[in-house]
Write an enzyme that holds these catalytic residues in place. Structure first.
Site, mmCIF file in Angstrom:
data_model
loop_
_atom_site.group_PDB
_atom_site.id
_atom_site.type_symbol
_atom_site.label_atom_id
_atom_site.label_comp_id
_atom_site.label_asym_id
_atom_site.label_seq_id
_atom_site.Cartn_x
_atom_site.Cartn_y
_atom_site.Cartn_z
ATOM 1 N N CYS A 166 0.841 -1.205 0.000
ATOM 2 C CA CYS A 166 0.000 0.000 0.000
ATOM 3 C C CYS A 166 0.871 1.248 0.000
ATOM 4 O O CYS A 166 0.671 2.162 -0.806
ATOM 5 C CB CYS A 166 -0.923 -0.034 1.211
ATOM 6 S SG CYS A 166 -2.063 1.361 1.325
ATOM 7 N N CYS A 167 1.866 1.295 0.895
ATOM 8 C CA CYS A 167 2.780 2.446 0.908
ATOM 9 C C CYS A 167 3.533 2.564 -0.415
ATOM 10 O O CYS A 167 3.766 3.675 -0.905
ATOM 11 C CB CYS A 167 3.785 2.313 2.046
ATOM 12 S SG CYS A 167 3.182 2.787 3.672
ATOM 13 N N CYS A 209 -1.611 8.237 7.539
ATOM 14 C CA CYS A 209 -2.935 7.848 7.045
ATOM 15 C C CYS A 209 -3.762 7.281 8.203
ATOM 16 O O CYS A 209 -3.221 6.679 9.136
ATOM 17 C CB CYS A 209 -2.788 6.775 5.973
ATOM 18 S SG CYS A 209 -1.827 7.270 4.540
ATOM 19 N N CYS A 233 -3.424 3.669 9.657
ATOM 20 C CA CYS A 233 -2.112 3.280 10.183
ATOM 21 C C CYS A 233 -1.618 4.229 11.272
ATOM 22 O O CYS A 233 -0.422 4.254 11.576
ATOM 23 C CB CYS A 233 -1.088 3.266 9.047
ATOM 24 S SG CYS A 233 -1.529 2.138 7.719
ATOM 25 N N CYS A 252 7.398 4.514 5.874
ATOM 26 C CA CYS A 252 6.548 4.158 4.728
ATOM 27 C C CYS A 252 7.368 3.795 3.504
ATOM 28 O O CYS A 252 6.850 3.162 2.585
ATOM 29 C CB CYS A 252 5.603 5.314 4.399
ATOM 30 S SG CYS A 252 6.450 6.819 3.872
HETATM 31 S S1 SF4 Z 1 0.490 4.652 5.723
HETATM 32 FE FE1 SF4 Z 1 -1.019 2.962 5.658
HETATM 33 S S2 SF4 Z 1 -2.771 3.692 4.467
HETATM 34 FE FE2 SF4 Z 1 -1.048 5.119 4.115
HETATM 35 S S3 SF4 Z 1 -0.084 4.411 2.236
HETATM 36 FE FE3 SF4 Z 1 1.006 3.395 3.937
HETATM 37 S S4 SF4 Z 1 -0.058 1.454 4.354
HETATM 38 FE FE4 SF4 Z 1 -1.375 2.728 3.015
#
Ligand code: SF4
Length: 232
Positions: free
Chosen positions: A120-121, A202, A205, A228
């Protein structure tokens, strides 16, 4: 002896500073005010320099626009930010009339609920940052040594994995001086900081930090992940 094939990131551009120059600049700037460091960066890289921010506050922005009001300010809109973070962005826009660049993930980028936090990151932060830094020679970040133990050796000047010069003007700024500047200049703060969040990322998280632990302990709190990927 065959050499490993460099990744595209490694190939993108040669280092803009030699290791000796980086060392000399770090020695020069260790006790310098962030404004002096930003002046050097804007004077050296001009419009090939940008600033990245997560809108936890506008401290770095305030310092940077006083030197260069037109500096490009990059925000990585993951699509998963708190409403308070987007409100902080809007307040900053009104106050500073920012030259803002918002980078978003691809429309079909997966999120952590589908693929986990690393992927995701990678799709929502790292890839958009790569686009924002394309064509740049240098960038300013708000990293501080007192953010987290993993950042305790953050240099003021470094060459990143892309070969770009990364400038961290706040890295060595004593917290008391930074706090005094925040108060004196009415720096815009993300309202979540007043609610006890030590670091704002985010919403899926970010939790309140554990009492007695560092400010970033609420980020990816249930895992060993501490970054991240944009600062690695
Ligand atoms: S901090 Fe969490 S929600 Fe944001 S991009 Fe990374 S994994 Fe995704």
């Amino acid at each position: 002896m065959p050499t490993a094939t460099p990744t595209p990131v490694q190939l993108r551009r040669p280092a803009a500073l030699s290791a000796a120059e980086v060392d000399a600049l770090n020695a020069l700037f260790e006790a310098a005010h962030p404004t002096e460091i930003i002046r050097w960066a804007t004077g050296t890289f001009g419009d090939e320099l940008c600033l990245t921010t997560s809108f936890s506050d506008t401290l770095l922005i305030d310092l940077a626009v006083a030197v260069d009001p037109d500096i490009e300010v990059v925000f990585l809109d993951t699509g998963l930010h708190f409403a308070e973070t987007l409100a902080t962005l809007r307040r900053a826009m009104v106050r500073y009339e920012l030259n803002l660049r918002v980078e978003r993930p691809d429309p079909d980028a997966p999120d952590l609920f589908e693929v986990g936090t690393e992927a995701c990151c990678a799709s929502r932060k790292v890839a958009p940052l790569e686009r924002a830094l394309a064509g740049r020679r240098a960038w300013l970040s708000g990293l501080r040594r007192d953010d987290h133990v993993g950042r305790s050796h953050t240099p003021i000047i470094q060459v990143d994995r892309r070969g770009l010069v990364k400038v961290n003007p706040l890295a060595a700024w004593p917290a008391a001086e930074a706090d005094a500047y925040v108060a004196e200049h009415g720096i815009v703060l993300n309202p979540l900081l007043a609610e006890g969040f030590g670091s704002v990322g985010c919403w899926p998280c970010t939790e309140l930090p554990t009492p007695g632990s560092d400010a970033r302990s609420g980020r990816w709190a249930d895992s060993a992940k501490t970054e991240c990927g944009i600062h690695l």
